[in-house]
Design a protein around this motif. Structure first.
Motif, PDB file in Angstrom:
ATOM      1  N   LEU A 192     -43.000  17.524  56.667  1.00 38.56           N
ATOM      2  CA  LEU A 192     -43.703  16.767  55.637  1.00 38.56           C
ATOM      3  C   LEU A 192     -43.762  17.594  54.360  1.00 38.56           C
ATOM      4  CD1 LEU A 192     -45.289  14.338  54.680  1.00 38.56           C
ATOM      5  CD2 LEU A 192     -47.341  15.349  55.692  1.00 38.56           C
ATOM      6  N   ILE A 193     -43.212  17.040  53.297  1.00 40.68           N
ATOM      7  CA  ILE A 193     -43.166  17.722  52.004  1.00 40.68           C
ATOM      8  C   ILE A 193     -43.964  16.908  50.997  1.00 40.68           C
ATOM      9  CG2 ILE A 193     -41.661  18.724  50.253  1.00 40.68           C
ATOM     10  CD1 ILE A 193     -41.144  19.734  53.140  1.00 40.68           C
ATOM     11  N   LEU A 194     -44.825  17.568  50.233  1.00 36.98           N
ATOM     12  CA  LEU A 194     -45.536  16.913  49.141  1.00 36.98           C
ATOM     13  C   LEU A 194     -44.764  17.135  47.844  1.00 36.98           C
ATOM     14  CD1 LEU A 194     -49.312  17.754  49.742  1.00 36.98           C
ATOM     15  CD2 LEU A 194     -47.997  15.768  50.508  1.00 36.98           C
ATOM     16  N   ILE A 195     -44.643  16.077  47.044  1.00 42.18           N
ATOM     17  CA  ILE A 195     -44.052  16.167  45.713  1.00 42.18           C
ATOM     18  C   ILE A 195     -45.101  15.673  44.732  1.00 42.18           C
ATOM     19  CG2 ILE A 195     -42.193  15.394  44.199  1.00 42.18           C
ATOM     20  CD1 ILE A 195     -40.433  15.018  46.631  1.00 42.18           C
ATOM     21  N   ALA A 196     -45.550  16.535  43.842  1.00 38.38           N
ATOM     22  CA  ALA A 196     -46.674  16.226  42.961  1.00 38.38           C
ATOM     23  C   ALA A 196     -46.257  16.281  41.505  1.00 38.38           C
ATOM     24  CB  ALA A 196     -47.823  17.194  43.214  1.00 38.38           C
ATOM     25  N   LEU A 197     -46.682  15.287  40.743  1.00 34.91           N
ATOM     26  CA  LEU A 197     -46.435  15.253  39.311  1.00 34.91           C
ATOM     27  C   LEU A 197     -47.732  15.507  38.555  1.00 34.91           C
ATOM     28  CD1 LEU A 197     -44.025  13.555  40.535  1.00 34.91           C
ATOM     29  CD2 LEU A 197     -43.897  12.474  38.298  1.00 34.91           C
ATOM     30  N   GLY A 198     -47.648  16.404  37.573  1.00 38.31           N
ATOM     31  CA  GLY A 198     -48.759  16.608  36.647  1.00 38.31           C
ATOM     32  C   GLY A 198     -50.086  16.842  37.328  1.00 38.31           C
ATOM     33  N   GLU A 199     -51.048  15.964  37.005  1.00 47.18           N
ATOM     34  CA  GLU A 199     -52.428  16.148  37.434  1.00 47.18           C
ATOM     35  C   GLU A 199     -52.615  16.034  38.946  1.00 47.18           C
ATOM     36  OE1 GLU A 199     -52.071  14.920  33.283  1.00 47.18           O
ATOM     37  OE2 GLU A 199     -51.340  14.047  35.163  1.00 47.18           O
ATOM     38  N   SER A 200     -51.672  15.429  39.652  1.00 48.53           N
ATOM     39  CA  SER A 200     -51.822  15.315  41.105  1.00 48.53           C
ATOM     40  C   SER A 200     -51.596  16.635  41.820  1.00 48.53           C
ATOM     41  CB  SER A 200     -50.842  14.270  41.656  1.00 48.53           C
ATOM     42  OG  SER A 200     -49.496  14.720  41.559  1.00 48.53           O
ATOM     43  N   ALA A 201     -51.089  17.650  41.113  1.00 47.69           N
ATOM     44  CA  ALA A 201     -50.759  18.924  41.761  1.00 47.69           C
ATOM     45  C   ALA A 201     -51.987  19.597  42.353  1.00 47.69           C
ATOM     46  CB  ALA A 201     -50.069  19.858  40.772  1.00 47.69           C
ATOM     47  N   THR A 202     -53.134  19.488  41.692  1.00 46.55           N
ATOM     48  CA  THR A 202     -54.345  20.119  42.224  1.00 46.55           C
ATOM     49  C   THR A 202     -54.688  19.545  43.593  1.00 46.55           C
ATOM     50  OG1 THR A 202     -55.252  20.620  40.035  1.00 46.55           O
ATOM     51  CG2 THR A 202     -56.812  20.485  41.862  1.00 46.55           C
ATOM     52  N   ASP A 203     -54.660  18.214  43.716  1.00 47.03           N
ATOM     53  CA  ASP A 203     -54.922  17.589  45.020  1.00 47.03           C
ATOM     54  C   ASP A 203     -53.860  17.971  46.039  1.00 47.03           C
ATOM     55  OD1 ASP A 203     -57.319  16.052  44.535  1.00 47.03           O
ATOM     56  OD2 ASP A 203     -56.128  14.761  43.244  1.00 47.03           O
ATOM     57  N   ALA A 204     -52.604  18.042  45.599  1.00 46.96           N
ATOM     58  CA  ALA A 204     -51.525  18.401  46.515  1.00 46.96           C
ATOM     59  C   ALA A 204     -51.680  19.834  47.013  1.00 46.96           C
ATOM     60  CB  ALA A 204     -50.177  18.223  45.828  1.00 46.96           C
ATOM     61  N   VAL A 205     -51.976  20.752  46.112  1.00 49.40           N
ATOM     62  CA  VAL A 205     -52.147  22.161  46.488  1.00 49.40           C
ATOM     63  C   VAL A 205     -53.309  22.313  47.463  1.00 49.40           C
ATOM     64  CG1 VAL A 205     -52.846  24.422  45.626  1.00 49.40           C
ATOM     65  CG2 VAL A 205     -51.072  23.121  44.431  1.00 49.40           C
ATOM     66  N   ASN A 206     -54.426  21.670  47.163  1.00 52.11           N
ATOM     67  CA  ASN A 206     -55.582  21.797  48.045  1.00 52.11           C
ATOM     68  C   ASN A 206     -55.314  21.177  49.411  1.00 52.11           C
ATOM     69  OD1 ASN A 206     -57.005  23.130  46.065  1.00 52.11           O
ATOM     70  ND2 ASN A 206     -58.020  21.282  45.309  1.00 52.11           N
ATOM     71  N   ALA A 207     -54.578  20.063  49.442  1.00 53.82           N
ATOM     72  CA  ALA A 207     -54.214  19.465  50.725  1.00 53.82           C
ATOM     73  C   ALA A 207     -53.302  20.393  51.515  1.00 53.82           C
ATOM     74  CB  ALA A 207     -53.535  18.116  50.499  1.00 53.82           C
ATOM     75  N   ALA A 208     -52.340  21.003  50.832  1.00 51.62           N
ATOM     76  CA  ALA A 208     -51.400  21.897  51.508  1.00 51.62           C
ATOM     77  C   ALA A 208     -52.084  23.159  52.017  1.00 51.62           C
ATOM     78  CB  ALA A 208     -50.264  22.265  50.551  1.00 51.62           C
ATOM     79  N   ALA A 209     -53.073  23.650  51.264  1.00 55.27           N
ATOM     80  CA  ALA A 209     -53.781  24.865  51.684  1.00 55.27           C
ATOM     81  C   ALA A 209     -54.630  24.619  52.923  1.00 55.27           C
ATOM     82  CB  ALA A 209     -54.651  25.372  50.545  1.00 55.27           C
ATOM     83  N   ASP A 210     -55.067  23.358  53.106  1.00 55.80           N
ATOM     84  CA  ASP A 210     -55.977  23.044  54.208  1.00 55.80           C
ATOM     85  C   ASP A 210     -55.276  22.436  55.424  1.00 55.80           C
ATOM     86  OD1 ASP A 210     -58.077  23.912  52.650  1.00 55.80           O
ATOM     87  OD2 ASP A 210     -58.557  21.905  51.888  1.00 55.80           O
ATOM     88  N   ASN A 211     -54.024  22.016  55.271  1.00 54.54           N
ATOM     89  CA  ASN A 211     -53.371  21.269  56.350  1.00 54.54           C
ATOM     90  C   ASN A 211     -52.058  21.931  56.756  1.00 54.54           C
ATOM     91  OD1 ASN A 211     -52.113  19.323  58.001  1.00 54.54           O
ATOM     92  ND2 ASN A 211     -53.251  17.687  56.992  1.00 54.54           N
ATOM     93  N   PRO A 212     -51.992  22.497  57.951  1.00 55.39           N
ATOM     94  CA  PRO A 212     -50.766  23.172  58.384  1.00 55.39           C
ATOM     95  C   PRO A 212     -49.599  22.220  58.639  1.00 55.39           C
ATOM     96  CG  PRO A 212     -52.370  23.095  60.171  1.00 55.39           C
ATOM     97  CD  PRO A 212     -53.072  22.607  58.941  1.00 55.39           C
ATOM     98  N   ALA A 213     -49.865  20.903  58.633  1.00 56.75           N
ATOM     99  CA  ALA A 213     -48.781  19.947  58.847  1.00 56.75           C
ATOM    100  C   ALA A 213     -47.889  19.814  57.625  1.00 56.75           C
ATOM    101  CB  ALA A 213     -49.355  18.577  59.215  1.00 56.75           C
ATOM    102  N   ILE A 214     -48.341  20.297  56.466  1.00 60.22           N
ATOM    103  CA  ILE A 214     -47.543  20.225  55.243  1.00 60.22           C
ATOM    104  C   ILE A 214     -46.628  21.443  55.190  1.00 60.22           C
ATOM    105  CG2 ILE A 214     -47.618  20.214  52.717  1.00 60.22           C
ATOM    106  CD1 ILE A 214     -50.332  18.806  52.936  1.00 60.22           C
ATOM    107  N   ASP A 215     -45.332  21.192  55.077  1.00 55.65           N
ATOM    108  CA  ASP A 215     -44.344  22.267  55.188  1.00 55.65           C
ATOM    109  C   ASP A 215     -43.847  22.789  53.851  1.00 55.65           C
ATOM    110  OD1 ASP A 215     -43.916  22.277  58.192  1.00 55.65           O
ATOM    111  OD2 ASP A 215     -43.496  20.178  57.735  1.00 55.65           O
ATOM    112  N   GLY A 216     -43.990  22.021  52.784  1.00 49.75           N
ATOM    113  CA  GLY A 216     -43.486  22.467  51.493  1.00 49.75           C
ATOM    114  C   GLY A 216     -44.086  21.660  50.367  1.00 49.75           C
ATOM    115  N   LEU A 217     -43.916  22.165  49.141  1.00 47.79           N
ATOM    116  CA  LEU A 217     -44.495  21.526  47.960  1.00 47.79           C
ATOM    117  C   LEU A 217     -43.521  21.618  46.802  1.00 47.79           C
ATOM    118  CD1 LEU A 217     -46.897  20.339  46.287  1.00 47.79           C
ATOM    119  CD2 LEU A 217     -47.646  22.712  45.936  1.00 47.79           C
ATOM    120  N   VAL A 218     -43.301  20.470  46.128  1.00 45.66           N
ATOM    121  CA  VAL A 218     -42.530  20.426  44.885  1.00 45.66           C
ATOM    122  C   VAL A 218     -43.469  19.972  43.781  1.00 45.66           C
ATOM    123  CG1 VAL A 218     -40.547  19.429  43.684  1.00 45.66           C
ATOM    124  CG2 VAL A 218     -40.432  19.847  46.157  1.00 45.66           C
TER     125      VAL A 218
END
Length: 305
Positions: A192-218
């Motif tokens: 599972l990869i998160l792809i975040a644009l602009g202002e959504s990056a904060t939510d994406a980063v915090n989700a990735a930091a808290d959830n080991p199911a997230i494997d990568g971030l763009v």
């Protein structure tokens, strides 16, 4: 992984850009700005979140090899099929083995007197004032405005072909991201990869930091991440910046690049898309090529390609 300088880029083979509904810029005022797409869009669905129905899209991989899933998060002025990276990646990555999903997010609309959460693409009350932009590029997207009131959470529902979503008061972005991830897991996505644009990056980063199911971030066109857990990330991160991006975004990206270089990080890389601004118009093939190449390099071994 070799860190790429912010000015480095590689040429990608041109692809025909997908047809997408154009965006509209909501007027800056004390009203709630609600964007509505003209009819259904490819892959549109209603995602259950906390007993509500949230606008989302889902396109399953069409390669015949299921590499994983990407959850694409739009920025402040976007929606589930925004022109640019959202529409481009959600439509093109499935051709390369990645199931794509987008989900409608909410942001606070600021004014001098009040702050409310707008729910774009999900509400279309008949008694709202409707205006269309003068630009031909924005002619198909309506901007609907309503004066903010104490009853903003009780707005009428939209007329859609799918189950009518409800206003999403008290359903925050983390709940939306979590619900989307749960849905992708039911499809059997092992990556599972998160792809975040602009202002959504904060939510994406915090989700990735808290959830080991997230494997990568763009991340695309991201400014400061002061209220996020970015420093705690251990997953691979690709940051993409437009050559003509805003100064604040470019400065923040340069600082993150310098920090990663000092720490000799092998999980962080940064690339620049030439000759475009944060809209990334006319860069569809480059965007898809960069993200696809990074996904393959970081997550797909030779036997899966």
């Amino acid at each position: 992984m070799m860190l790429l300088s912010p000015s480095g880029f590689s040429q990608e083979q041109d692809l025909d850009p997908p047809e997408t509904a154009p965006e509209s810029t909501a007027p800056a005022s004390a009203s709630v700005a609600i964007k509505r797409m003209p009819g259904r869009i490819p892959g549109q669905m209603a995602l259950p979140v906390a007993e509500r129905q949230i606008a989302a899209t889902l396109i399953e991989e069409s390669l015949g090899r299921f590499h994983g899933a990407v959850l694409i998060l739009h920025g402040l002025d976007g929606h589930i099929d925004s022109v640019g990276p959202v529409a481009t990646l959600r439509r093109q990555l499935p051709e390369h083995g990645w199931t794509s999903m987008t989900v409608q997010l909410v942001y606070q609309a600021s004014s001098e007197t009040e702050q409310v959460q707008a729910e774009p693409n999900e509400l279309a009350p008949d008694n709202f004032e409707t205006t269309e932009t003068d630009s031909e590029a924005d002619a198909e997207t309506e901007v609907i405005t309503e004066t903010v009131s104490e009853d903003a959470d009780e707005l009428p529902q939209a007329e859609t072909d799918s189950p009518a979503p409800e206003p999403a008061s008290q359903v925050d972005n983390q709940q939306r991201i979590s619900a989307a991830m749960d849905h992708l897991e039911t499809l059997g996505a092992e990556r599972l990869i998160l792809i975040a644009l602009g202002e959504s990056a904060t939510d994406a980063v915090n989700a990735a930091a808290d959830n080991p199911a997230i494997d990568g971030l763009v991340m695309f066109s991201v400014g400061e991440l002061a209220e996020s857990n970015f420093d705690q990330l251990t997953i691979p991160v690709l940051e993409i910046v437009a050559q003509r991006d805003t100064e604040s975004v470019r400065s923040a990206a340069k600082r993150r690049f310098a920090q990663a270089k000092r720490q000799q990080s092998e999980s962080y890389s940064q690339q620049e898309i030439p000759a475009t601004d944060r809209s990334y118009r006319a860069a569809d093939s480059i965007i898809t090529g960069r993200v696809r190449a990074w996904l393959y390099r970081m997550f797909i071994d030779e036997t899966e390609r």
